[in-house]
Scaffold this motif. Structure first.
Motif, PDB file in Angstrom:
ATOM      1  N   ARG A 192       0.687  -1.286  -0.189  1.00 33.38           N
ATOM      2  CA  ARG A 192       0.207   0.050  -0.017  1.00 33.38           C
ATOM      3  C   ARG A 192       0.864   1.111  -0.102  1.00 33.38           C
ATOM      4  O   ARG A 192       0.476   2.110  -0.649  1.00 33.38           O
ATOM      5  CB  ARG A 192      -0.809   0.204   1.274  1.00 33.38           C
ATOM      6  CG  ARG A 192      -2.045  -1.168   1.179  1.00 33.38           C
ATOM      7  CD  ARG A 192      -3.008  -0.944  -0.018  1.00 33.38           C
ATOM      8  NE  ARG A 192      -3.659   0.205   0.029  1.00 33.38           N
ATOM      9  CZ  ARG A 192      -4.567   0.796  -0.660  1.00 33.38           C
ATOM     10  NH1 ARG A 192      -4.434   0.333  -2.021  1.00 33.38           N
ATOM     11  NH2 ARG A 192      -5.266   2.289  -0.525  1.00 33.38           N
ATOM     12  N   ARG A 193       1.915   1.310   0.697  1.00 39.00           N
ATOM     13  CA  ARG A 193       2.930   2.275   0.831  1.00 39.00           C
ATOM     14  C   ARG A 193       3.994   2.569  -0.322  1.00 39.00           C
ATOM     15  O   ARG A 193       4.248   3.642  -0.409  1.00 39.00           O
ATOM     16  CB  ARG A 193       3.368   2.719   2.180  1.00 39.00           C
ATOM     17  CG  ARG A 193       2.391   2.700   3.386  1.00 39.00           C
ATOM     18  CD  ARG A 193       1.347   3.705   3.035  1.00 39.00           C
ATOM     19  NE  ARG A 193       2.047   5.178   3.189  1.00 39.00           N
ATOM     20  CZ  ARG A 193       1.414   6.404   2.908  1.00 39.00           C
ATOM     21  NH1 ARG A 193       0.180   6.253   2.575  1.00 39.00           N
ATOM     22  NH2 ARG A 193       2.083   7.346   3.133  1.00 39.00           N
ATOM     23  N   GLY A 236       7.195   7.747   5.746  1.00 40.69           N
ATOM     24  CA  GLY A 236       6.174   7.390   4.507  1.00 40.69           C
ATOM     25  C   GLY A 236       5.094   6.681   5.191  1.00 40.69           C
ATOM     26  O   GLY A 236       4.510   6.107   4.181  1.00 40.69           O
ATOM     27  N   LEU A 237       4.906   6.680   6.394  1.00 42.12           N
ATOM     28  CA  LEU A 237       3.848   6.082   6.846  1.00 42.12           C
ATOM     29  C   LEU A 237       2.470   6.749   6.679  1.00 42.12           C
ATOM     30  O   LEU A 237       1.457   6.272   6.535  1.00 42.12           O
ATOM     31  CB  LEU A 237       3.951   5.736   8.427  1.00 42.12           C
ATOM     32  CG  LEU A 237       5.259   4.834   8.558  1.00 42.12           C
ATOM     33  CD1 LEU A 237       5.378   4.799  10.135  1.00 42.12           C
ATOM     34  CD2 LEU A 237       4.758   3.492   8.235  1.00 42.12           C
ATOM     35  N   VAL A 238       2.519   8.367   6.532  1.00 39.48           N
ATOM     36  CA  VAL A 238       1.329   9.164   6.356  1.00 39.48           C
ATOM     37  C   VAL A 238       1.796   9.854   5.181  1.00 39.48           C
ATOM     38  O   VAL A 238       2.873  10.212   4.916  1.00 39.48           O
ATOM     39  CB  VAL A 238       0.726   9.818   7.805  1.00 39.48           C
ATOM     40  CG1 VAL A 238       0.645   8.848   8.462  1.00 39.48           C
ATOM     41  CG2 VAL A 238       1.794  10.863   8.040  1.00 39.48           C
ATOM     42  N   ASP A 239       0.678  10.480   4.727  1.00 39.18           N
ATOM     43  CA  ASP A 239       0.871  11.294   3.620  1.00 39.18           C
ATOM     44  C   ASP A 239       1.188  12.793   3.938  1.00 39.18           C
ATOM     45  O   ASP A 239       1.525  13.476   2.852  1.00 39.18           O
ATOM     46  CB  ASP A 239      -0.133  11.049   2.356  1.00 39.18           C
ATOM     47  CG  ASP A 239      -0.182   9.733   1.837  1.00 39.18           C
ATOM     48  OD1 ASP A 239       0.946   9.266   1.112  1.00 39.18           O
ATOM     49  OD2 ASP A 239      -0.939   9.196   2.107  1.00 39.18           O
ATOM     50  N   GLY A 240       0.451  13.311   4.930  1.00 32.78           N
ATOM     51  CA  GLY A 240       0.443  14.856   5.283  1.00 32.78           C
ATOM     52  C   GLY A 240      -0.064  14.893   6.566  1.00 32.78           C
ATOM     53  O   GLY A 240      -0.500  14.166   7.268  1.00 32.78           O
ATOM     54  N   LEU A 254       7.863   4.685   1.286  1.00 29.30           N
ATOM     55  CA  LEU A 254       8.416   4.283   2.771  1.00 29.30           C
ATOM     56  C   LEU A 254       9.856   4.686   2.561  1.00 29.30           C
ATOM     57  O   LEU A 254      10.643   4.482   1.585  1.00 29.30           O
ATOM     58  CB  LEU A 254       8.221   2.820   2.826  1.00 29.30           C
ATOM     59  CG  LEU A 254       6.800   2.273   3.126  1.00 29.30           C
ATOM     60  CD1 LEU A 254       6.723   0.454   3.223  1.00 29.30           C
ATOM     61  CD2 LEU A 254       6.154   2.831   4.355  1.00 29.30           C
ATOM     62  N   ALA A 255      10.379   4.925   4.007  1.00 30.81           N
ATOM     63  CA  ALA A 255      11.696   5.293   3.793  1.00 30.81           C
ATOM     64  C   ALA A 255      12.643   4.217   4.246  1.00 30.81           C
ATOM     65  O   ALA A 255      11.997   3.208   4.473  1.00 30.81           O
ATOM     66  CB  ALA A 255      11.784   6.365   5.217  1.00 30.81           C
ATOM     67  N   ASP A 256      13.932   4.239   3.737  1.00 31.74           N
ATOM     68  CA  ASP A 256      14.546   2.971   4.236  1.00 31.74           C
ATOM     69  C   ASP A 256      15.157   3.272   5.570  1.00 31.74           C
ATOM     70  O   ASP A 256      16.290   3.774   5.789  1.00 31.74           O
ATOM     71  CB  ASP A 256      16.018   2.882   3.351  1.00 31.74           C
ATOM     72  CG  ASP A 256      16.728   1.822   3.301  1.00 31.74           C
ATOM     73  OD1 ASP A 256      16.423   0.993   4.299  1.00 31.74           O
ATOM     74  OD2 ASP A 256      17.947   1.842   2.788  1.00 31.74           O
ATOM     75  N   ASN A 257      14.478   2.760   6.612  1.00 34.49           N
ATOM     76  CA  ASN A 257      14.721   2.815   7.931  1.00 34.49           C
ATOM     77  C   ASN A 257      14.463   1.360   8.587  1.00 34.49           C
ATOM     78  O   ASN A 257      13.494   0.743   8.415  1.00 34.49           O
ATOM     79  CB  ASN A 257      13.685   3.677   8.598  1.00 34.49           C
ATOM     80  CG  ASN A 257      14.298   4.079  10.069  1.00 34.49           C
ATOM     81  OD1 ASN A 257      14.065   3.263  10.725  1.00 34.49           O
ATOM     82  ND2 ASN A 257      14.450   5.502  10.219  1.00 34.49           N
TER      83      ASN A 257
END
Length: 274
Positions: free
Chosen positions: A178-179, A204-208, A183-186
């Motif tokens: 879905r994301r 990257g878990l939320v958009d805004g 998503l960030a590389d974390n």
């Protein structure tokens, strides 16, 4: 209601996620939410459905069933889904949030906790002190694993951990699906860690970041009107359950039962400082 206004149905999801529930203990399940979704997605002229989430998680099965129903209706009715996080959308609450085409959080919202947890109590020492002997007979050597009145066994814990890893992998795959590239590389992303809204956006878990009213008016115009979708009421004004009006006997039974379950429910909220 003005004919030139844009109506956005709103479904508010509040509580822990579990099958069952009662009038005195608010919880989320497919059974308790399905009719709300059906009604919200039935507004033909609405371009989107807004879903507000405030949940620390709970049942992975019910979480995924709710997620699946939202996505099925969104595709069937060709509507965009915008999810707004209130205090928390963590664990199963975040899994449901993944049903959104966009996820908007408050700067102080808590998001994430992409992991699996099992919790319980051990009573073997307590029953010894009060002189109670545990007697249990099974057909099948694994039928009574993790019995709370017996000491834990290493092989039982290993079996539970293997099950948790399977469920965790399903959760991780859904987040990635879905994301995607957002998503960030974390390395902490799938460890069960959780973050406030701004950090959640960076990962990257939320958009805004924002609130429902302001966001929807900016997106669909100042004449946008939010319409809260709620359960129907009976003739006497009480909330209707799946099978009819709430009964006094059910409420009394709910008040007298499930103390340990209620404690676990509170522990879910308090894990996030709520």
């Amino acid at each position: 209601m003005r004919s030139d206004s844009t109506i956005i149905p709103v479904v508010r999801l509040q509580g822990t996620i579990m099958s069952g529930g009662s009038p005195l203990r608010q919880s989320l399940s497919l059974a308790s939410t399905a009719s709300l979704f059906e009604k919200a997605f039935s507004y033909k002229k609405s371009p989107a459905v807004a879903i507000s989430i405030n949940s620390p998680g709970g049942s992975p099965v019910q979480s995924r069933l709710i997620y699946k129903r939202i996505r099925d209706l969104a595709e069937e009715k060709k509507k965009r889904v915008i999810v707004f996080v209130e205090d928390v959308a963590a664990s199963g609450g975040y899994l449901i949030a993944l049903a959104g085409d966009e996820i908007i959080a408050d700067p102080s919202s808590i998001v994430g906790s992409i992991g699996v947890v099992s919790a319980g109590f051990g009573f073997q020492e307590m029953i010894k002190k009060i002189g109670v002997e545990r007697r249990i007979h099974t057909a099948g050597q694994n039928k009574a694993i993790l019995d709370p009145f017996q000491p834990e066994k290493k092989e039982d814990i290993e079996r539970l951990k293997a099950l948790q890893l399977e469920i965790h992998e399903t959760f991780i795959n859904l987040v990635k699906e879905r994301r995607g590239a957002k998503l960030a590389d974390n390395e902490e992303l799938f460890t069960g860690a959780f973050w406030a809204g701004e950090r959640g956006r960076a990962l990257g878990l939320v958009d805004g970041i924002g609130d429902m009213r302001s966001f929807m008016k900016q997106r669909y115009g100042e004449k946008t009107m939010l319409k809260l979708i709620s359960q129907p009421r009976s003739l006497f004004g009480r909330r209707m359950t799946l099978f009819g009006a709430d009964q006094a006997g059910e409420m009394a039974a709910s008040a007298a039962a499930g103390l340990l379950s209620a404690a676990e429910e509170q522990a879910l909220w308090r894990r996030f400082g709520l």
